[in-house]
Design a protein around this motif. Structure first.
Motif, PDB file in Angstrom:
ATOM      1  N   MET A 290      23.990   3.551 -30.898  1.00  0.00           N
ATOM      2  CA  MET A 290      24.211   5.154 -29.496  1.00  0.00           C
ATOM      3  C   MET A 290      24.548   6.262 -31.052  1.00  0.00           C
ATOM      4  SD  MET A 290      27.046   3.829 -26.957  1.00  0.00           S
ATOM      5  CE  MET A 290      27.967   5.671 -26.867  1.00  0.00           C
ATOM      6  N   ARG A 291      24.523   5.543 -31.821  1.00  0.00           N
ATOM      7  CA  ARG A 291      24.734   6.693 -32.733  1.00  0.00           C
ATOM      8  C   ARG A 291      23.497   6.896 -33.887  1.00  0.00           C
ATOM      9  NH1 ARG A 291      28.692   5.214 -36.487  1.00  0.00           N
ATOM     10  NH2 ARG A 291      26.723   3.324 -37.345  1.00  0.00           N
ATOM     11  N   ASP A 292      22.513   5.800 -34.161  1.00  0.00           N
ATOM     12  CA  ASP A 292      20.552   5.706 -34.242  1.00  0.00           C
ATOM     13  C   ASP A 292      20.081   6.487 -33.196  1.00  0.00           C
ATOM     14  OD1 ASP A 292      22.053   3.881 -36.413  1.00  0.00           O
ATOM     15  OD2 ASP A 292      21.448   2.513 -35.889  1.00  0.00           O
ATOM     16  N   VAL A 293      20.499   6.848 -31.742  1.00  0.00           N
ATOM     17  CA  VAL A 293      19.478   7.073 -31.506  1.00  0.00           C
ATOM     18  C   VAL A 293      20.141   8.754 -30.720  1.00  0.00           C
ATOM     19  CG1 VAL A 293      18.391   5.138 -30.349  1.00  0.00           C
ATOM     20  CG2 VAL A 293      20.316   5.925 -29.358  1.00  0.00           C
ATOM     21  N   GLY A 294      21.150   9.025 -31.566  1.00  0.00           N
ATOM     22  CA  GLY A 294      21.794  10.306 -30.908  1.00  0.00           C
ATOM     23  C   GLY A 294      22.701  10.224 -30.258  1.00  0.00           C
TER      24      GLY A 294
ATOM     25  N   LYS B 242      26.774  12.932 -26.864  1.00  0.00           N
ATOM     26  CA  LYS B 242      27.290  12.887 -25.752  1.00  0.00           C
ATOM     27  C   LYS B 242      27.921  12.157 -25.134  1.00  0.00           C
ATOM     28  CE  LYS B 242      22.790  12.889 -25.320  1.00  0.00           C
ATOM     29  NZ  LYS B 242      21.627  13.605 -24.544  1.00  0.00           N
ATOM     30  N   MET B 243      28.205  10.466 -25.546  1.00  0.00           N
ATOM     31  CA  MET B 243      28.800   9.823 -24.929  1.00  0.00           C
ATOM     32  C   MET B 243      29.959   9.794 -25.950  1.00  0.00           C
ATOM     33  SD  MET B 243      28.805   7.374 -22.600  1.00  0.00           S
ATOM     34  CE  MET B 243      27.360   6.736 -21.624  1.00  0.00           C
ATOM     35  N   THR B 244      30.953  10.812 -25.529  1.00  0.00           N
ATOM     36  CA  THR B 244      32.029  10.572 -25.965  1.00  0.00           C
ATOM     37  C   THR B 244      33.058   9.054 -25.767  1.00  0.00           C
ATOM     38  OG1 THR B 244      33.013  11.407 -24.394  1.00  0.00           O
ATOM     39  CG2 THR B 244      32.455  12.949 -26.482  1.00  0.00           C
ATOM     40  N   LEU B 245      34.164   8.968 -26.476  1.00  0.00           N
ATOM     41  CA  LEU B 245      34.891   7.686 -26.285  1.00  0.00           C
ATOM     42  C   LEU B 245      35.507   7.955 -25.233  1.00  0.00           C
ATOM     43  CD1 LEU B 245      35.853   5.411 -27.844  1.00  0.00           C
ATOM     44  CD2 LEU B 245      37.773   6.341 -28.412  1.00  0.00           C
TER      45      LEU B 245
ATOM     46  N   PRO C 123       1.477  -2.967 -36.835  1.00  0.00           N
ATOM     47  CA  PRO C 123       3.404  -2.242 -37.437  1.00  0.00           C
ATOM     48  C   PRO C 123       3.993  -3.573 -36.694  1.00  0.00           C
ATOM     49  CG  PRO C 123       2.643  -1.264 -35.928  1.00  0.00           C
ATOM     50  CD  PRO C 123       1.035  -2.093 -36.859  1.00  0.00           C
ATOM     51  N   ALA C 124       4.979  -3.671 -37.175  1.00  0.00           N
ATOM     52  CA  ALA C 124       6.103  -4.799 -36.558  1.00  0.00           C
ATOM     53  C   ALA C 124       7.175  -4.083 -34.921  1.00  0.00           C
ATOM     54  CB  ALA C 124       7.657  -4.861 -37.133  1.00  0.00           C
ATOM     55  N   PRO C 125       6.975  -5.185 -34.347  1.00  0.00           N
ATOM     56  CA  PRO C 125       7.588  -4.889 -32.693  1.00  0.00           C
ATOM     57  C   PRO C 125       8.281  -4.534 -32.396  1.00  0.00           C
ATOM     58  CG  PRO C 125       7.259  -6.902 -33.020  1.00  0.00           C
ATOM     59  CD  PRO C 125       6.931  -6.618 -34.225  1.00  0.00           C
ATOM     60  N   ALA C 126       8.693  -3.246 -32.060  1.00  0.00           N
ATOM     61  CA  ALA C 126      10.310  -2.160 -32.197  1.00  0.00           C
ATOM     62  C   ALA C 126      10.809  -2.731 -30.878  1.00  0.00           C
ATOM     63  CB  ALA C 126      10.027  -0.920 -31.621  1.00  0.00           C
ATOM     64  N   LYS C 127      12.629  -3.508 -31.739  1.00  0.00           N
ATOM     65  CA  LYS C 127      13.409  -3.792 -30.637  1.00  0.00           C
ATOM     66  C   LYS C 127      13.758  -2.769 -29.831  1.00  0.00           C
ATOM     67  CE  LYS C 127      14.978  -5.801 -34.956  1.00  0.00           C
ATOM     68  NZ  LYS C 127      17.083  -6.502 -35.791  1.00  0.00           N
ATOM     69  N   PRO C 128      14.590  -3.831 -28.516  1.00  0.00           N
ATOM     70  CA  PRO C 128      14.952  -2.673 -27.951  1.00  0.00           C
ATOM     71  C   PRO C 128      16.081  -1.880 -27.909  1.00  0.00           C
ATOM     72  CG  PRO C 128      15.263  -4.934 -27.005  1.00  0.00           C
ATOM     73  CD  PRO C 128      13.928  -4.789 -28.500  1.00  0.00           C
ATOM     74  N   THR C 129      16.193  -0.405 -27.693  1.00  0.00           N
ATOM     75  CA  THR C 129      17.038   0.119 -27.952  1.00  0.00           C
ATOM     76  C   THR C 129      17.570   0.572 -27.075  1.00  0.00           C
ATOM     77  OG1 THR C 129      16.382   1.881 -28.546  1.00  0.00           O
ATOM     78  CG2 THR C 129      16.215   0.708 -30.115  1.00  0.00           C
ATOM     79  N   ILE C 130      18.897   1.609 -27.271  1.00  0.00           N
ATOM     80  CA  ILE C 130      19.363   2.145 -25.979  1.00  0.00           C
ATOM     81  C   ILE C 130      18.276   3.550 -25.608  1.00  0.00           C
ATOM     82  CG2 ILE C 130      20.772   3.737 -25.217  1.00  0.00           C
ATOM     83  CD1 ILE C 130      23.660   1.435 -25.885  1.00  0.00           C
ATOM     84  N   GLU C 131      17.916   3.867 -26.186  1.00  0.00           N
ATOM     85  CA  GLU C 131      16.799   4.585 -26.257  1.00  0.00           C
ATOM     86  C   GLU C 131      15.963   4.800 -25.559  1.00  0.00           C
ATOM     87  OE1 GLU C 131      15.072   8.503 -29.195  1.00  0.00           O
ATOM     88  OE2 GLU C 131      15.022   6.266 -29.900  1.00  0.00           O
ATOM     89  N   ALA C 132      15.718   3.731 -26.124  1.00  0.00           N
ATOM     90  CA  ALA C 132      14.301   4.078 -24.645  1.00  0.00           C
ATOM     91  C   ALA C 132      15.123   3.441 -23.084  1.00  0.00           C
ATOM     92  CB  ALA C 132      13.389   2.183 -24.818  1.00  0.00           C
ATOM     93  N   ILE C 133      16.367   2.663 -23.340  1.00  0.00           N
ATOM     94  CA  ILE C 133      16.648   2.602 -21.817  1.00  0.00           C
ATOM     95  C   ILE C 133      17.010   3.523 -21.190  1.00  0.00           C
ATOM     96  CG2 ILE C 133      18.670   1.947 -20.468  1.00  0.00           C
ATOM     97  CD1 ILE C 133      18.789  -0.875 -22.558  1.00  0.00           C
ATOM     98  N   GLU C 134      17.479   4.817 -22.308  1.00  0.00           N
ATOM     99  CA  GLU C 134      17.370   5.930 -21.462  1.00  0.00           C
ATOM    100  C   GLU C 134      16.479   6.851 -21.224  1.00  0.00           C
ATOM    101  OE1 GLU C 134      20.662   8.722 -20.753  1.00  0.00           O
ATOM    102  OE2 GLU C 134      20.632   6.179 -21.240  1.00  0.00           O
ATOM    103  N   THR C 135      15.041   6.136 -21.440  1.00  0.00           N
ATOM    104  CA  THR C 135      14.171   7.022 -21.158  1.00  0.00           C
ATOM    105  C   THR C 135      13.771   6.938 -19.760  1.00  0.00           C
ATOM    106  OG1 THR C 135      12.595   5.638 -21.410  1.00  0.00           O
ATOM    107  CG2 THR C 135      13.543   6.973 -23.717  1.00  0.00           C
ATOM    108  N   ALA C 136      14.384   6.218 -19.365  1.00  0.00           N
ATOM    109  CA  ALA C 136      13.917   6.198 -17.471  1.00  0.00           C
ATOM    110  C   ALA C 136      14.918   6.992 -17.016  1.00  0.00           C
ATOM    111  CB  ALA C 136      14.100   4.440 -17.271  1.00  0.00           C
ATOM    112  N   ALA C 137      16.109   7.555 -17.161  1.00  0.00           N
ATOM    113  CA  ALA C 137      16.967   8.096 -17.058  1.00  0.00           C
ATOM    114  C   ALA C 137      16.798   9.222 -16.110  1.00  0.00           C
ATOM    115  CB  ALA C 137      18.517   8.609 -17.396  1.00  0.00           C
ATOM    116  N   PRO C 138      17.526  10.074 -15.291  1.00  0.00           N
ATOM    117  CA  PRO C 138      16.465  11.395 -14.670  1.00  0.00           C
ATOM    118  C   PRO C 138      16.776  12.568 -15.951  1.00  0.00           C
ATOM    119  CG  PRO C 138      18.284  10.229 -12.826  1.00  0.00           C
ATOM    120  CD  PRO C 138      18.814   9.395 -14.568  1.00  0.00           C
TER     121      PRO C 138
END
Length: 785
Positions: free
Chosen positions: A640-644, A648-651, A737-752
């Motif tokens: 979460m920290r790496d993708v910023g 927004k997602m507070t504790l 380039p090495a394949p990218a690991k799945p991240t929450i950032e990638a998942i988040e792009t599908a959001a509204p």
């Protein structure tokens, strides 16, 4: 000790060794008496200076409880970080330490750098300390103290509006039950609680191991505390409590503590004087305060029964109202607050872990194998392990789903999986437990029924004392007589006797200085040293045997009196054999609250952002074993920290999502699983969510077969191929380039447009029943599992 040339080379070796030993023994004896003299002088100087806290940290009083509307002799101090600690970060969660007012003065929580306060400062947390003064305010009551502590916590919250969470509050020993009551009455003021060596179930214990719980009954109840308060002209001398503590272990009080000083007087002086400065700083309580403590808690045991109220009866203290996570730290080596007294309040309130979850309470306990009562607060090893891990895992503890857990703390090694996600030397995990596990720590609770008779006898004796004896004692008591009795207390008298007030003892000082100038060290292999140790061991064994015989006799006497059917009949109780154990009836308001919550959250099975879907997926897979490992949580936070996403997602928001999704999964696992496609609508992101979940779950080590099966079920529901453990990946060519690991950032792009925004239904928004339920029945012992 280093070897020295023989002082008398012309004398045969055995005689030389004897002369060397007795020369050394005489020198140690002189230095030993001189250290006792210094202890007496430290005691007198500490008294003259007003008995300030024995903190090693600088502090500033920011709220003086004596100036409040209902004054109390308490104050809130802001601890100033020393130069070798990082600068305090105002956005970090503040720490508040409440020391016990149980005879001694404050400061044990910050006695040295390796302490509860020191650990907080090392991690950059703002730190506050609840201290108290030697003399109580006239008319002060326990409620005055509670209101003062509430004002202190309100002040801390006001000073840190942008902090990562509500204050982490530590209650040491007697400070723990005070903290628990405050958190139940004002849950909005506190974050996670740490109850360290704190008794909440006062009748609990094991036969043959916990004799201190019998003292109230053997004294005939609580009238003794009232008598001591009357002798003190309205003040109760805390030295009486110290006397009781010291009698628990006569071998240590009368021999071991002093022998250790005598044996190593050249190196033990500083440690001995430092500790004795706190141990000898005796404080006073009002008679009314001590009567409340003994009648409501120690003998009455009314706290877990919900029978403690405010003075006007408007608020009933119910520990089930605590909304923050509760961490209980106890030790098997603690003979003052054994684990049963620290933990049996849980089965007093709940029949099962499911009851705890229904009430949305999170309880964590951690048991040390051997440290004693004081070691819980002052041991450097405990501070650097248990207290440090609790501090590091605070955010994880705060987001733990409701339930009962045991904290397991283990040392790491270079091969520890996921080591990069471990903060500090140790790794902590939280394993689910049930109320039956708490009961298994005890040898049964039938013995507690005798304490019902003690309580009834105490009420009768207290009434007789108040009506016929107390007026006469108070009539002959005044400030001068109270001071006279206080000075005669052995805890005070011995310190004054071994001080410069005594001319004979003062004369030791110049002799000690000459001995230090001519000090010789004895050879380690001197045979008389071994003989000395053997004598010491024999003394300890004799004192321990006397203690064991005394404790056994007291236990037999206690049960022969209070388990007797005739005494139960005289006090209006049925005999113990006829007082059948009753199962607790579920509270109406608890059932209604659960029904309303189910209805309010029903729509959320198919509602939420992809991030919510990912967290539900993770919870579904992990909930089979229920173990929560810090490495998985730290991995989520790092992503979460790496993708910023962390800002927004507070504790608080993360905690709300985890609690809700855990509730949904536990209520209807199949529906929660089948709702995942709605939360993760696109196949590409479903795969990334599943792969990221696998990667995080593998951080503590190999994924269990049960979790693998759950991952396969998730894959099936999401329409993906069965999940297989990832095979080793060969290094990609330099130009690719090495394949990218799945991240929450990638998942988040599908959001509204605003994917992180999650509609929440906080527990406070759930309608509460209009009718006030009847108080629950008191149950002395829980139903056996």
């Amino acid at each position: 000790m280093s070897s020295q040339p023989a002082a008398f080379p012309f004398i045969p070796t055995p005689l030389t060794q004897a002369l060397d030993y007795w020369t050394d023994a005489w020198q140690r004896g002189v230095l030993f008496v001189d250290v006792l003299r210094e202890r007496g002088n430290v005691y007198l100087e500490h008294s003259r200076s007003g008995k300030p806290p024995v903190l090693v940290f600088d502090y500033e009083i920011i709220v003086d409880g004596r100036t409040l509307e209902r004054p109390a002799n308490y104050a809130l101090a802001a601890i100033q970080a020393p130069a070798d600690c990082p600068a305090t970060d105002a956005k970090k969660r503040p720490f508040v330490v409440i020391d016990p007012r149980a005879g001694h003065g404050p400061g044990i929580g910050g006695f040295k750098m390796d302490s509860e306060i020191g650990i907080a400062l090392k991690q950059g947390h703002p730190c506050y300390f609840v201290m108290f003064f030697p003399q109580p305010v006239p008319g002060q009551t326990i409620e005055c103290v509670a209101r003062a502590e509430a004002a202190f916590l309100a002040k801390v919250n006001a000073l840190h509006p942008e902090a990562a969470g509500k204050p982490f509050v530590i209650g040491n020993c007697q400070g723990g039950w005070a903290l628990a009551m405050l958190a139940a009455a004002a849950p909005e003021l506190v974050g996670p609680l740490l109850l360290a060596g704190s008794p909440l179930s006062y009748w609990a214990g094991e036969r043959g191991k916990n004799p201190m719980r019998y003292s109230g009954g053997l004294m005939g109840g609580t009238w003794g505390a009232s008598f001591a308060g009357d002798l003190g002209h309205g003040s109760f001398d805390g030295a009486y409590l110290v006397n009781n503590f010291e009698q628990l272990d006569p071998a240590n009080t009368y021999w071991n503590k002093l022998y250790r000083l005598y044996e190593s007087v050249d190196t033990e002086r500083e440690r001995f004087l430092e500790f004795e400065r706190w141990w000898g700083g005796h404080y006073l309580l009002n008679k009314a305060e001590m009567e409340w403590i003994t009648q409501k808690l120690f003998v009455g045991n009314r706290l877990t029964a919900g029978e403690v109220t405010t003075e006007d009866g408007s608020v009933r203290i119910d520990l089930r109202n605590i909304r923050s996570p509760i961490v209980v730290f106890a030790s098997w080596g603690d003979n003052i607050t054994p684990p049963q007294q620290a933990l049996n309040w849980i089965p007093d309130l709940y029949d099962s872990a499911e009851d705890i979850r229904v009430n949305e309470q999170t309880i964590v306990y951690c048991l040390h194998e051997q440290v004693g009562h004081l070691g819980i607060f002052v041991s450097a090893g405990v501070a650097n392990k248990e207290h440090s891990e609790f501090a590091s895992a605070l955010d994880l503890i705060d987001v733990l789903p409701p339930g009962l857990y045991e904290a397991i703390i283990e040392d790491t090694h270079p091969e520890t999986p996921g080591l990069e996600y471990v903060e500090g030397r140790y790794v902590i995990r939280f394993e689910p437990r049930d109320v039956a596990d708490i009961l298994a720590l005890d040898d049964g609770r039938n013995d507690e029924r005798a304490f019902e008779v003690v309580r009834r006898v105490a009420e009768i004796n207290q009434g007789v004392y108040d009506a016929f004896v107390s007026p006469w004692v108070r009539a002959f008591s005044n400030d001068y007589s109270a001071a006279f009795w206080r000075h005669l207390n052995p805890a005070r008298f011995e310190r004054a006797f071994f001080s410069d007030l005594n001319p004979a003892v003062a004369a030791v000082k110049p002799l000690a200085e000459s001995v230090r100038a001519a000090r010789t060290q004895l050879a380690d292999d001197n045979p008389l040293l071994a003989a000395q140790q053997q004598v010491s061991d024999a003394v300890v064994r004799a004192l321990d045997a006397w203690r064991d015989a005394r404790d056994a006799a007291q236990e037999r006497t206690f049960f022969s009196i209070y388990d007797a059917p005739w005494l139960a009949a005289l006090t209006g109780l049925k005999p113990a054999a006829e007082r059948a154990l009753r199962a607790r009836e579920k509270d109406w308001d608890q059932e209604e609250r659960l029904r309303l919550k189910r209805a309010a959250l029903d729509a959320y099975y198919e509602k939420g952002s992809p991030v919510v879907g990912f967290l539900r997926l993770l919870i579904y897979v992990a909930i089979g074993t229920g173990v929560v490992d810090e490495r998985v949580f730290n991995g989520i936070r790092r992503v979460m920290r790496d993708v910023g996403l962390e800002e927004k997602m507070t504790l608080a928001k993360l905690k709300d999502i985890i609690k809700r999704q855990t509730f949904l999964v536990r209520q209807d696992e199949e529906r929660a699983l089948n709702g995942l496609p709605s939360l993760l609508p696109e196949a590409h992101y479903r795969r990334q969510a599943l792969d990221l979940a696998r990667e995080l779950l593998a951080l503590p080590g190999k994924i269990s077969d049960e979790k693998e099966a759950r991952l396969a079920r998730v894959a099936d529901v999401l329409g993906l191929t069965a999940v297989e453990p990832p095979a080793p990946v060969e290094a990609a060519p330099a130009e690719q380039p090495a394949p990218a690991k799945p991240t929450i950032e990638a998942i988040e792009t599908a959001a509204p447009a605003d994917p992180v925004k999650v509609e929440t239904v906080a527990s406070a928004e759930i309608p509460t029943p209009a009718a006030k339920p009847a108080p629950r029945k008191r149950r002395v012992t829980p139903k056996k599992a």
